[in-house]
Design an enzyme around this catalytic site. Structure first.
Site: not given
Ligand code: K1U
Ligand code: ZN
Length: 180
Positions: A46, A51, A92-93, A134-135, A138
């Protein structure tokens, strides 16, 4: 198409409240395409416009295994459908290499517009429900580490600094001519 720069915690610009998208015009469509490319490049599931320093109510997501089913949410509204919260290990990225459990309702209603300006109105559970909340955070200037203890927030700050330094060094290395 372009890969955009992702802001890193604790950049204060991540605290900006996003404004509604007024019109799904060509500029927004280009931003959507670039955000999807940026999300895939960073191997995320996501990405919120906040971001990439675009403070508009716009989210892209792709939860598919083959990374071929992008979803777009414009001006989203998310309503919990259950009171009970469940923990999920989030990442989170903008907070690279930091993962921790956050508790959120695991069933929500999502109302938004898609990339064509068509109405989305659906119920979400599991990872879709976690990710959209989560998004949404943000877009409201909230980062998942805000739910953690001060100690964990400080550790997250240190970890991000370290990860960014290593990434910078790797970029410098790649820019140097090879001695082969
Ligand atoms: O918003 C972001 O920074 C993207 C985030 C989304 C997210 C992942 C996991 C839980 C809630 C929200 C990411 O993509 S983090 C990287 C990722 O691919 C990931 C990390 C942990 C679990 C599953 C995926
Ligand atoms: Zn995030």
């Amino acid at each position: 198409m372009a890969v955009l720069n992702i802001l890193s915690y604790p950049d204060p610009r991540l605290r900006t409240i996003a404004a509604p998208v007024k019109q799904v015009d060509d500029k927004i469509k280009t931003l959507i395409t670039d955000m999807i490319e940026t999300m895939y490049d960073a191997e995320g599931i996501g990405l919120a416009a906040s971001q990439v320093d675009e403070h508009l109510q716009l989210i892209v997501m792709d939860l598919s295994e083959n990374k071929d089913t992008p979803m777009v949410f414009i001006n989203p509204k998310v309503t919990p459908l259950v009171e009970e919260k469940q923990p999920y290990e989030e990442g989170c990225l903008s907070v690279p290499e930091v993962y921790d459990k956050v508790e959120r309702p695991n069933k929500v209603r999502i109302e938004a517009l898609d990339e064509n300006g068509d109405v989305i109105d659906k119920e979400a559970e599991g990872l879709l429900a976690v990710c959209i909340q989560h998004e949404m955070d943000h877009l409201n200037g909230v980062i998942f580490v805000d739910y953690l203890s001060n100690l964990k927030q400080n550790r997250a700050r240190d970890k991000v600094k370290k990860v960014l330094k290593i990434r910078e060094k790797n970029v410098e290395k790649q820019a140097q001519p090879s001695h082969v």
